[in-house]
Motif scaffolding. Structure first.
Motif, PDB file in Angstrom:
ATOM      1  N   PHE A 275       0.841  -1.198   0.000  1.00  0.00           N
ATOM      2  CA  PHE A 275       0.000   0.000   0.000  1.00  0.00           C
ATOM      3  C   PHE A 275       0.875   1.246   0.000  1.00  0.00           C
ATOM      4  O   PHE A 275       1.852   1.310   0.752  1.00  0.00           O
ATOM      5  CB  PHE A 275      -0.905   0.011   1.232  1.00  0.00           C
ATOM      6  CG  PHE A 275      -1.718  -1.249   1.358  1.00  0.00           C
ATOM      7  CD1 PHE A 275      -3.012  -1.301   0.879  1.00  0.00           C
ATOM      8  CD2 PHE A 275      -1.169  -2.390   1.939  1.00  0.00           C
ATOM      9  CE1 PHE A 275      -3.750  -2.476   0.992  1.00  0.00           C
ATOM     10  CE2 PHE A 275      -1.900  -3.555   2.054  1.00  0.00           C
ATOM     11  CZ  PHE A 275      -3.195  -3.597   1.570  1.00  0.00           C
ATOM     12  N   LYS A 276       0.477   2.221  -0.803  1.00  0.00           N
ATOM     13  CA  LYS A 276       1.221   3.480  -0.804  1.00  0.00           C
ATOM     14  C   LYS A 276       0.414   4.513  -0.025  1.00  0.00           C
ATOM     15  O   LYS A 276      -0.711   4.863  -0.410  1.00  0.00           O
ATOM     16  CB  LYS A 276       1.426   3.951  -2.240  1.00  0.00           C
ATOM     17  CG  LYS A 276       2.429   5.075  -2.390  1.00  0.00           C
ATOM     18  CD  LYS A 276       2.556   5.385  -3.869  1.00  0.00           C
ATOM     19  CE  LYS A 276       3.542   6.464  -4.149  1.00  0.00           C
ATOM     20  NZ  LYS A 276       3.484   6.800  -5.593  1.00  0.00           N
ATOM     21  N   VAL A 277       0.985   4.935   1.082  1.00  0.00           N
ATOM     22  CA  VAL A 277       0.341   5.944   1.929  1.00  0.00           C
ATOM     23  C   VAL A 277       1.383   7.012   2.223  1.00  0.00           C
ATOM     24  O   VAL A 277       2.525   6.683   2.562  1.00  0.00           O
ATOM     25  CB  VAL A 277      -0.174   5.319   3.250  1.00  0.00           C
ATOM     26  CG1 VAL A 277      -0.813   6.391   4.143  1.00  0.00           C
ATOM     27  CG2 VAL A 277      -1.166   4.208   2.987  1.00  0.00           C
ATOM     28  N   ASN A 278       1.008   8.268   2.072  1.00  0.00           N
ATOM     29  CA  ASN A 278       1.959   9.378   2.259  1.00  0.00           C
ATOM     30  C   ASN A 278       3.215   9.179   1.411  1.00  0.00           C
ATOM     31  O   ASN A 278       4.344   9.415   1.862  1.00  0.00           O
ATOM     32  CB  ASN A 278       2.351   9.534   3.739  1.00  0.00           C
ATOM     33  CG  ASN A 278       1.174   9.935   4.590  1.00  0.00           C
ATOM     34  OD1 ASN A 278       0.298  10.667   4.131  1.00  0.00           O
ATOM     35  ND2 ASN A 278       1.125   9.439   5.814  1.00  0.00           N
ATOM     36  N   SER A 288      -2.557   1.951   9.599  1.00  0.00           N
ATOM     37  CA  SER A 288      -3.328   2.175  10.828  1.00  0.00           C
ATOM     38  C   SER A 288      -4.617   1.361  10.747  1.00  0.00           C
ATOM     39  O   SER A 288      -5.058   0.965   9.658  1.00  0.00           O
ATOM     40  CB  SER A 288      -3.671   3.661  10.967  1.00  0.00           C
ATOM     41  OG  SER A 288      -4.649   4.011  10.008  1.00  0.00           O
ATOM     42  N   ASP A 289      -5.227   1.112  11.912  1.00  0.00           N
ATOM     43  CA  ASP A 289      -6.465   0.329  11.923  1.00  0.00           C
ATOM     44  C   ASP A 289      -7.550   0.993  11.081  1.00  0.00           C
ATOM     45  O   ASP A 289      -8.316   0.331  10.392  1.00  0.00           O
ATOM     46  CB  ASP A 289      -6.972   0.149  13.366  1.00  0.00           C
ATOM     47  CG  ASP A 289      -6.090  -0.825  14.131  1.00  0.00           C
ATOM     48  OD1 ASP A 289      -5.358  -1.597  13.486  1.00  0.00           O
ATOM     49  OD2 ASP A 289      -6.117  -0.798  15.372  1.00  0.00           O
ATOM     50  N   GLY A 290      -7.601   2.334  11.165  1.00  0.00           N
ATOM     51  CA  GLY A 290      -8.616   3.063  10.389  1.00  0.00           C
ATOM     52  C   GLY A 290      -8.392   2.908   8.899  1.00  0.00           C
ATOM     53  O   GLY A 290      -9.337   2.716   8.132  1.00  0.00           O
ATOM     54  N   THR A 291      -7.126   2.979   8.481  1.00  0.00           N
ATOM     55  CA  THR A 291      -6.815   2.847   7.048  1.00  0.00           C
ATOM     56  C   THR A 291      -7.124   1.430   6.570  1.00  0.00           C
ATOM     57  O   THR A 291      -7.636   1.237   5.458  1.00  0.00           O
ATOM     58  CB  THR A 291      -5.327   3.196   6.786  1.00  0.00           C
ATOM     59  OG1 THR A 291      -5.086   4.502   7.306  1.00  0.00           O
ATOM     60  CG2 THR A 291      -4.996   3.175   5.308  1.00  0.00           C
ATOM     61  N   GLU A 312     -21.338  -0.731  11.171  1.00  0.00           N
ATOM     62  CA  GLU A 312     -20.677   0.448  11.736  1.00  0.00           C
ATOM     63  C   GLU A 312     -19.433   0.889  10.966  1.00  0.00           C
ATOM     64  O   GLU A 312     -18.304   0.746  11.453  1.00  0.00           O
ATOM     65  CB  GLU A 312     -20.342   0.205  13.213  1.00  0.00           C
ATOM     66  CG  GLU A 312     -21.605  -0.026  14.022  1.00  0.00           C
ATOM     67  CD  GLU A 312     -21.352  -0.264  15.487  1.00  0.00           C
ATOM     68  OE1 GLU A 312     -20.386   0.297  16.005  1.00  0.00           O
ATOM     69  OE2 GLU A 312     -22.122  -1.017  16.103  1.00  0.00           O
ATOM     70  N   PRO A 313     -19.614   1.422   9.774  1.00  0.00           N
ATOM     71  CA  PRO A 313     -18.447   1.829   8.970  1.00  0.00           C
ATOM     72  C   PRO A 313     -17.602   2.901   9.641  1.00  0.00           C
ATOM     73  O   PRO A 313     -16.449   3.102   9.276  1.00  0.00           O
ATOM     74  CB  PRO A 313     -19.083   2.369   7.673  1.00  0.00           C
ATOM     75  CG  PRO A 313     -20.500   2.669   8.012  1.00  0.00           C
ATOM     76  CD  PRO A 313     -20.884   1.714   9.101  1.00  0.00           C
ATOM     77  N   GLU A 314     -18.139   3.581  10.649  1.00  0.00           N
ATOM     78  CA  GLU A 314     -17.413   4.687  11.293  1.00  0.00           C
ATOM     79  C   GLU A 314     -16.302   4.226  12.224  1.00  0.00           C
ATOM     80  O   GLU A 314     -15.460   5.021  12.651  1.00  0.00           O
ATOM     81  CB  GLU A 314     -18.387   5.569  12.089  1.00  0.00           C
ATOM     82  CG  GLU A 314     -19.020   4.929  13.329  1.00  0.00           C
ATOM     83  CD  GLU A 314     -20.327   4.197  13.056  1.00  0.00           C
ATOM     84  OE1 GLU A 314     -20.572   3.849  11.883  1.00  0.00           O
ATOM     85  OE2 GLU A 314     -21.093   3.957  14.010  1.00  0.00           O
ATOM     86  N   LEU A 315     -16.263   2.922  12.557  1.00  0.00           N
ATOM     87  CA  LEU A 315     -15.320   2.444  13.574  1.00  0.00           C
ATOM     88  C   LEU A 315     -13.865   2.725  13.206  1.00  0.00           C
ATOM     89  O   LEU A 315     -13.385   2.298  12.162  1.00  0.00           O
ATOM     90  CB  LEU A 315     -15.491   0.943  13.784  1.00  0.00           C
ATOM     91  CG  LEU A 315     -16.728   0.505  14.564  1.00  0.00           C
ATOM     92  CD1 LEU A 315     -16.740  -0.997  14.717  1.00  0.00           C
ATOM     93  CD2 LEU A 315     -16.784   1.188  15.909  1.00  0.00           C
ATOM     94  N   GLY A 316     -13.200   3.450  14.065  1.00  0.00           N
ATOM     95  CA  GLY A 316     -11.768   3.723  13.877  1.00  0.00           C
ATOM     96  C   GLY A 316     -11.462   4.746  12.803  1.00  0.00           C
ATOM     97  O   GLY A 316     -10.311   4.932  12.434  1.00  0.00           O
TER      98      GLY A 316
END
Lengths: 404, 191
Positions: A275-278, A288-291, A312-316
């Motif tokens: 995964f390419k992040v930043n 991260s868990d959210g990502t 609950e898509p909002e979790l994290g």
């Protein structure tokens, strides 16, 4: 019937009548064609409903044991036909000779209706073959809903469930995966990985490539990793949505895969995505868990063409990012049916005044179990006042008596 | 039934006063919490000023009871004026249809007005014969006197506790509540 499945009319979940599963004793629910939001306090039975919907829609008597008492699933097609599938659990009489276990005595009665006309009744043996007539054609009835729907000329409704946690085992993602192509088998790959659904067309693509090599008598010894890496590509639509709605800028299969071959088979090993992040490439473990959750929801929802159930898509997920995720889900719901459960007031603020009837409220009744209802006319009127005079629908949810 | 709205600075406070008043007025008054989940400083928010008229109208209320703690003694007139200004300002959004229940120091002073019931619930024997209106920080006092018992007092106990309190005893011993009841009864006659 159009040759391309995508050109066929679609079906979506219109109504369910469910009985006997955890907190759900007897509920009937109407769904909207595009986006549905399920709210309710902890313990009201939202997760049970999501789980039961998935089990009932995907029930396959040749594979599954029925874990609920009754389900009537009514699908509505875009050309206005109602297809209803009824599943009812029953207990066969004990013959006292074989001393059957209870599990072995559980049977499933099955009924199928088109536009409220009963066509298959009380079918309880898997071996029975029946024909139904639809649009002037005789069609062999299939216990598999998607096969039947497909035979009748519609797009199948493959449903997807995204629970709180991503599955523990995700080949190619959190653990390196492996594919073995066997020259002697009619079907090339023997073991499909246990992973997210969006890998399916990628594997099929790789499989076709190997089949073509075999058919053309290409010497497998000449094949290098670089030759096959090009076949391992995440779909463009998934990459585009990840770029638009998540911090993930790109996804690729790691070039560090290994290729082994002998006389009988060819093995691609150490397959995993990065995964390419930043602007930095990293493995799943570094996200991260959210990502991770955003990737899971966006990749799988984009790939799905049927009913998507999300807990609950909002979790994290950061509120700004969640705002984007809701934009994504609303956009996706233009072409597929989505049902989410949520505790996030912000999720409801994505609904316009005309979409308030897509909210479902779950509550638990000591005598009746989980109850599900839509907003009443009075509640919709009050919600609109809040949206106009106070601010948002969430203000109504938070400040008023919606769930009292 | 007369429908009366309740706006308090904490859902526990609102529920407590609702339960207490229901002991005497449930045959003729239906009490309806209007600003649910609003607490503390949010009572001054623009959001409440906008939502209150909707709740007042939709719930078909005749008038509203505003419940606030003074967090001071009645003699501290600057604090009293500050609360009254708040009350008048918020009440104006529903055309001045409300009355104020201003708890001297705080809601827990009313519990001191019926200390016997409190003693029996917490299985203690605390003597309190002075004027509850002159007790500073009564919440702290209740916590202190139950600190060594099996069940320690918590604010969250209030809604259930107020169901058991004797409203007549409280009216007799707490002047702020007595004055409020007088206002309330007047309002019931002429909403």
């Amino acid at each position: 019937m159009p040759k391309e499945i995508s050109e066929r009319p679609k079906v979506y979940l219109s109504k369910v009548h469910l009985k006997g599963f955890k907190s759900i004793e007897d509920v009937t629910i109407d769904f909207k064609r595009n986006f549905n939001v399920l709210i309710g306090k902890n313990g009201s039975g939202k997760s049970n409903l999501i789980e039961l919907l998935f089990k009932a829609i995907n029930f396959n008597r040749s594979r599954d044991k029925i874990s609920f008492e009754f389900a009537k699933i009514t699908l509505l097609s875009t050309d206005n036909h109602f297809f209803s599938f009824e599943l009812e659990r029953f207990l066969r009489k004990n013959n006292f000779i074989n001393n059957d276990e209870i599990d072995d005595r559980i049977g499933v009665k099955e009924r199928f209706l088109i536009d409220d006309t009963l066509l298959i009744d009380d079918l309880n043996k898997y071996s029975v073959r029946k024909k139904i007539e639809f649009n002037g054609k005789n069609i062999a009835y299939s216990h598999n809903k998607n096969i039947l729907i497909s035979k009748m000329g519609y797009q199948p409704i493959y449903s997807l469930i995204i629970k709180f946690n991503s599955p523990e085992k995700l080949d190619f993602i959190n653990a390196p995966g492996s594919l073995k192509y066997d020259f002697d088998e009619i079907v090339g790959f023997l073991d499909y990985p246990e992973s997210m659904n969006f890998f399916t067309p990628i594997i099929l693509e790789v499989e076709s490539y190997f089949e073509a090599l075999e058919e053309n008598d290409i010497d497998f010894n000449t094949i290098k990793v670089d030759d096959i890496l090009d076949k391992f590509r995440v779909q463009g639509s998934i990459l585009e949505n990840l770029q638009l709605y998540s911090p993930v800028e790109d996804v690729r299969f790691s070039p560090n895969m290994n290729l082994y071959h002998n006389d009988n088979n060819l093995i691609v090993d150490n397959i995993r995505i990065e995964f390419k992040v930043n602007n930095i490439w990293m493995p799943w473990s570094q996200l991260s868990d959210g990502t991770k959750r955003l990737f899971y929801i966006i990749a799988e929802t984009t790939y799905s063409n049927g009913l998507v159930l999300i807990e609950e898509p909002e979790l994290g997920v950061h509120p700004h990012q969640f705002n984007l995720l809701m934009d994504f889900l609303k956009t996706q719901s233009e072409t597929k049916q989505i049902i989410i459960s949520t505790h996030s007031p912000k999720a409801l603020d994505h609904l316009s005044k005309d979409e308030l009837d897509s909210i479902l409220i779950a509550s638990y009744d000591l005598k009746k179990g989980t109850q599900i209802r839509h907003l009443t006319t009075t509640e919709i009127k009050k919600a609109k006042k809040y949206m106009k005079e106070v601010g948002f629908f969430s203000d109504y949810w938070m400040l008023s008596d919606l769930e009292e | 039934m007369i429908r009366v709205g309740l706006v308090g600075e904490d859902p526990n406070d609102t529920a407590s006063i609702k339960h207490l008043l229901e002991k005497k007025y449930s045959n003729k008054v239906k009490f309806l919490p209007l600003a649910r989940r609003i607490r503390g400083d949010q009572l001054e928010s623009a959001k409440l000023r906008k939502s209150l008229p909707i709740e007042f109208t939709e719930n078909k209320c005749s008038f509203v009871i505003y419940i606030r703690d003074l967090d001071a003694f009645e003699s501290q007139s600057a604090k009293v004026q500050e609360r009254k200004r708040w009350f008048k300002s918020l009440d104006s959004v529903i055309n001045n249809k409300g009355i104020l229940l201003l708890n001297i120091w705080e809601l827990e002073a009313l519990i001191l007005g019926d200390i016997d019931t409190f003693n029996s619930i917490y299985k203690i024997n605390h003597k309190f014969s002075s004027n509850p209106m002159l007790q500073d920080k009564p919440k702290e006092l209740l916590k202190r006197i139950t600190s060594h018992t099996n069940k320690q007092y918590k604010e969250a106990h209030c809604p259930e506790l107020f169901k058991l309190l004797d409203i007549d005893k409280i009216e007799k011993s707490c002047l702020c509540f007595k004055n409020f009841i007088a206002d309330f009864e007047k309002k019931l006659k002429k909403p």
